[in-house]
Scaffold this active site. Structure first.
Site, PDB file in Angstrom:
ATOM      1  N   SER A  85     -29.382 -21.594 -11.151  1.00 43.33           N
ATOM      2  CA  SER A  85     -29.312 -21.590  -9.654  1.00 43.33           C
ATOM      3  C   SER A  85     -29.892 -20.138  -8.997  1.00 43.33           C
ATOM      4  O   SER A  85     -30.969 -20.009  -9.227  1.00 43.33           O
ATOM      5  CB  SER A  85     -27.886 -21.867  -9.128  1.00 43.33           C
ATOM      6  N   CYS A  99     -24.578 -22.881 -11.322  1.00 39.81           N
ATOM      7  CA  CYS A  99     -24.122 -24.031 -11.810  1.00 39.81           C
ATOM      8  C   CYS A  99     -23.736 -23.958 -13.285  1.00 39.81           C
ATOM      9  O   CYS A  99     -23.469 -23.021 -13.847  1.00 39.81           O
ATOM     10  CB  CYS A  99     -25.169 -25.109 -11.456  1.00 39.81           C
ATOM     11  N   SER A 275     -35.249 -26.330  -9.682  1.00 43.74           N
ATOM     12  CA  SER A 275     -34.675 -25.295  -8.976  1.00 43.74           C
ATOM     13  C   SER A 275     -35.936 -24.911  -8.238  1.00 43.74           C
ATOM     14  O   SER A 275     -36.996 -24.695  -8.450  1.00 43.74           O
ATOM     15  CB  SER A 275     -33.964 -24.232  -9.504  1.00 43.74           C
TER      16      SER A 275
END
EC number: 4.1.1.50
Length: 378
Positions: A85, A99, A275
């Site tokens: 993340s 996460c 991401s």
């Protein structure tokens, strides 16, 4: 100063798998009122948390069990794309989002120590939140249950309050919040246009999920040509693929501001997972995708204003769930109180085509209002 990108080649190549636990843990700490860092010549900026060294942040992130893949810097924000993340560092506040089975709260003692080293004795405002986990039994201490997380947080913030928002047998959301006694120093300086939207999506359509399975560099070359890859020779393979996937999936369009000046940093994990961070002036957006069919999840968070995006909040939400093909989603909207600002919650979060609204809850917090809503495709 234009935003700059710094890629950590070693970590970018090391992390090539995605976590199965998509829903993130999110910690936001405010240490002061917003600090002006883009001062004119001759004025000395107070960099606050932005003065912290990379080594110190790396040390803190190690406690959370994640590493930095790349950093986008501007005068207002340092946006760190992580192996799990993201982290956003402002002069006056920090947002850390992780996460998987990361141990975000285990980094809190080091984080408070770092903040103290740049002159912040304690946070004025604390938020810790997360959606219900898909696999709670896999979490590590202090995240094995919400009750454990609250007990741990109260070691540092004993007056903090815990909330569970939404039905506990369906999609729901946890929040821990606390205010310092001198919070009024912050409240008086809040931007009445400050809004933070978070859209948490599950059960993605197979068609959309496949967009976040890593293509090969040969596929990218075939689609875009050798020059596309050659221009990005300072990036890791994951960043080259991330840029391509951001274009193809609609992520770049979703994060674009009306003046097209937002800067996007994207990473495609191999074989699956995606991401990205976006920064624009003092605003940000972040997206994380776990596309596996049995546990698909995507999140979108932003504090970019409606004016800056050139679209309403409802339009942003519709664009988000369409981009990821979510069959279920819940959202939170934190909105600063403003004497001259009318609140029309239902108008901001109208009914969305092809979705049934299951929950709509409003909380009144000091300085902010919170909306939680959940939706299911029909």
């Amino acid at each position: 100063m234009s935003p700059t990108l710094v890629v950590d080649q070693e970590n970018s190549e090391e992390f090539n798998t995605s976590s199965f636990e998509g829903p993130e843990k999110l910690l936001e700490l405010w240490f002061s009122a917003p600090i002006k860092t883009n001062l004119s010549a001759g004025e000395k900026a107070n960099l606050g948390l932005k003065a912290v060294s990379r080594n110190d942040w790396d040390d803190m992130l190690a406690q959370a069990q994640c590493k930095v893949l790349s950093v986008v810097n501007s005068e207002e924000i340092d946006a760190y794309l992580l192996s799990e993340s993201s982290m956003f560092v402002f002069a006056h506040k920090i947002i850390l989002k992780t996460c998987g089975t990361t141990t975000l709260l285990a980094s809190l003692p080091r984080l408070l120590e770092i903040a103290s080293s740049v002159g912040f004795d304690r946070p004025l405002r604390i938020f810790y939140s997360r959606k219900n986990f898909l696999y709670p039994e896999r979490q590590l201490a202090p995240h094995t249950s919400w009750e454990e997380e609250v007990r741990y947080l109260q070691l540092f913030f004993p007056s903090g309050c815990s909330y569970v928002v939404g039905p506990t047998n369906k999609n729901h959301w946890h929040l821990f919040s606390d205010l310092a006694d001198d919070y009024s120093l912050l409240e008086d300086s809040l931007d009445p246009e400050d809004e933070t939207l978070e859209v948490l999506m599950t059960d993605m359509s197979p068609e959309r999920s496949l967009q976040f399975y890593a293509p090969s560099l040969d596929v990218v070359r075939s689609a875009r040509g050798d020059d596309y890859v050659r221009e990005k020779n300072n990036l890791s393979g994951g960043h080259i693929l991330g840029s391509y996937v951001a274009d193809e999936s609609g992520v770049r369009d979703l994060c674009s501001t009306s003046d097209k000046k937002a800067v996007l940093d994207a990473f495609q994990f191999e074989p699956i997972g995606f991401s990205s961070n976006m920064i624009y002036k003092d605003r940000y957006a972040t997206i994380h995708v776990t596309p596996q069919e049995h546990c698909s999840y995507a999140s979108f968070e932003t504090n970019v204003s409606q004016f800056q995006f050139g679209r309403s909040i409802s339009e942003t939400i519709e664009k988000t769930v369409k981009t990821f093909g979510a069959n279920k989603f819940c959202l939170t909207l934190f909105q600063a109180k403003g004497a001259s600002q009318e609140k029309h919650f239902s108008a901001k979060l109208k009914s969305f085509s092809s979705y049934k609204r299951e929950e709509f809850i409003v909380y009144d917090f000091p300085g902010y209002d919170l909306i939680f809503a959940s939706f299911t495709a029909v």
